[in-house]
Write an enzyme that holds these catalytic residues in place. Structure first.
Site, PDB file in Angstrom:
ATOM      1  N   GLN A  24     -46.709  36.979  -6.945  1.00 64.35           N
ATOM      2  CA  GLN A  24     -47.058  35.577  -7.671  1.00 64.35           C
ATOM      3  C   GLN A  24     -46.223  35.646  -8.739  1.00 64.35           C
ATOM      4  O   GLN A  24     -45.446  36.611  -9.540  1.00 64.35           O
ATOM      5  CB  GLN A  24     -48.499  35.981  -8.403  1.00 64.35           C
ATOM      6  CG  GLN A  24     -48.952  34.905  -9.078  1.00 64.35           C
ATOM      7  CD  GLN A  24     -50.358  34.708  -9.565  1.00 64.35           C
ATOM      8  OE1 GLN A  24     -50.928  36.035  -9.762  1.00 64.35           O
ATOM      9  NE2 GLN A  24     -50.857  33.569  -9.978  1.00 64.35           N
TER      10      GLN A  24
ATOM     11  N   HIS B 270     -53.045  29.126  -7.165  1.00 66.94           N
ATOM     12  CA  HIS B 270     -52.816  28.215  -6.319  1.00 66.94           C
ATOM     13  C   HIS B 270     -52.598  29.046  -4.729  1.00 66.94           C
ATOM     14  O   HIS B 270     -52.816  30.176  -4.551  1.00 66.94           O
ATOM     15  CB  HIS B 270     -51.205  27.736  -6.423  1.00 66.94           C
ATOM     16  CG  HIS B 270     -50.259  28.900  -6.615  1.00 66.94           C
ATOM     17  ND1 HIS B 270     -50.398  29.538  -7.917  1.00 66.94           N
ATOM     18  CD2 HIS B 270     -49.359  29.253  -6.024  1.00 66.94           C
ATOM     19  CE1 HIS B 270     -49.189  30.333  -7.591  1.00 66.94           C
ATOM     20  NE2 HIS B 270     -48.735  30.183  -6.613  1.00 66.94           N
TER      21      HIS B 270
HETATM   22  P1  5GP Z   1     -46.142  31.845  -6.288  1.00 69.00           P
HETATM   23  O1  5GP Z   1     -45.102  33.019  -6.279  1.00 69.00           O
HETATM   24  O2  5GP Z   1     -46.840  32.125  -7.618  1.00 69.00           O
HETATM   25  O3  5GP Z   1     -47.059  32.228  -5.255  1.00 69.00           O
HETATM   26  O4  5GP Z   1     -45.551  30.587  -6.004  1.00 69.00           O
HETATM   27  C1  5GP Z   1     -45.382  29.662  -7.078  1.00 69.00           C
HETATM   28  C2  5GP Z   1     -44.610  28.575  -6.252  1.00 69.00           C
HETATM   29  O5  5GP Z   1     -44.450  27.335  -7.216  1.00 69.00           O
HETATM   30  C3  5GP Z   1     -43.302  28.853  -5.478  1.00 69.00           C
HETATM   31  O6  5GP Z   1     -43.589  28.540  -3.964  1.00 69.00           O
HETATM   32  C4  5GP Z   1     -42.324  27.808  -6.101  1.00 69.00           C
HETATM   33  O7  5GP Z   1     -41.512  27.429  -5.222  1.00 69.00           O
HETATM   34  C5  5GP Z   1     -43.459  26.783  -6.788  1.00 69.00           C
HETATM   35  N1  5GP Z   1     -42.783  26.373  -8.033  1.00 69.00           N
HETATM   36  C6  5GP Z   1     -42.188  26.751  -8.985  1.00 69.00           C
HETATM   37  N2  5GP Z   1     -42.013  26.048 -10.110  1.00 69.00           N
HETATM   38  C7  5GP Z   1     -42.336  24.833  -9.550  1.00 69.00           C
HETATM   39  C8  5GP Z   1     -42.268  23.450  -9.987  1.00 69.00           C
HETATM   40  O8  5GP Z   1     -41.899  23.391 -11.449  1.00 69.00           O
HETATM   41  N3  5GP Z   1     -42.982  22.422  -9.506  1.00 69.00           N
HETATM   42  C9  5GP Z   1     -43.469  22.661  -8.102  1.00 69.00           C
HETATM   43  N4  5GP Z   1     -43.915  21.539  -7.648  1.00 69.00           N
HETATM   44  N5  5GP Z   1     -43.534  23.848  -7.558  1.00 69.00           N
HETATM   45  C10 5GP Z   1     -43.016  24.774  -8.324  1.00 69.00           C
END
Ligand code: 5GP
Length: 144
Positions: free
Chosen positions: A98, A104
């Site tokens: 994460q 999400h």
């Molecule tokens: P996690 O690693 O927390 O599961 O995923 C976070 C996701 O958010 C990643 O896939 C990354 O590409 C996406 N993400 C990070 N910053 C932003 C942003 O500013 N806008 C959008 N739309 N996605 C983002």
């Protein structure tokens, strides 16, 4: 050990409209938008509007609202991108991958023989994200 929710996280800013995003779906409880670093074309993030850090602190009532939307987006993504499969991912805490600490769900169209791109890899062109968001909105509009 439970960790606190940081109201300054990037998805909280997106929900407030302080940071732009390519939205594909919104209702009273949830928002879905394009991931800026897609692991495949059509990679969407589905989030509840209520603050939760991840699945570990989320209210089950919030999950009951968000999961049907994950399914709705998955079906639309399958149609819009003629996907062979849909990968749904969700990470809890840094050790699990994460990087943004607002709950999400990743909804990622998959095609046979097309490898998944790296998680948080390369920033996609805004025009590509806009076009893919439009495809998803069109598929959602067709859905019964
Ligand atoms: P996690 O690693 O927390 O599961 O995923 C976070 C996701 O958010 C990643 O896939 C990354 O590409 C996406 N993400 C990070 N910053 C932003 C942003 O500013 N806008 C959008 N739309 N996605 C983002």
């Amino acid at each position: 050990m439970s960790m606190a929710y940081d109201p300054g996280n990037i998805f909280a800013k997106i929900l407030k409209g302080d940071i732009p995003s390519h939205g594909v779906y919104e209702d009273e409880d949830t928002y879905a938008f394009m991931d800026v670093m897609p692991q495949a074309p059509g990679h969407v993030l589905v989030i509840p509007k209520v603050p939760s850090r991840n699945m570990l602190d989320a209210d089950p009532a919030v999950l009951a609202k968000v999961i049907p939307v994950v399914q709705k987006i998955a079906r639309a993504a399958q149609d819009a991108f003629e996907a062979d499969g849909i990968f749904i991912a969700q990470f809890n805490e840094p050790a699990a991958g994460q990087t943004v600490f607002h709950l999400h769900f990743h909804v990622i169209p998959r095609h046979e023989d097309q490898p998944l791109r790296p998680h948080t890899g390369k920033m996609e062109d805004g025009a590509v994200l806009a076009a893919n968001a439009e495809k998803l909105r069109a598929a959602l509009a067709q859905a019964v």
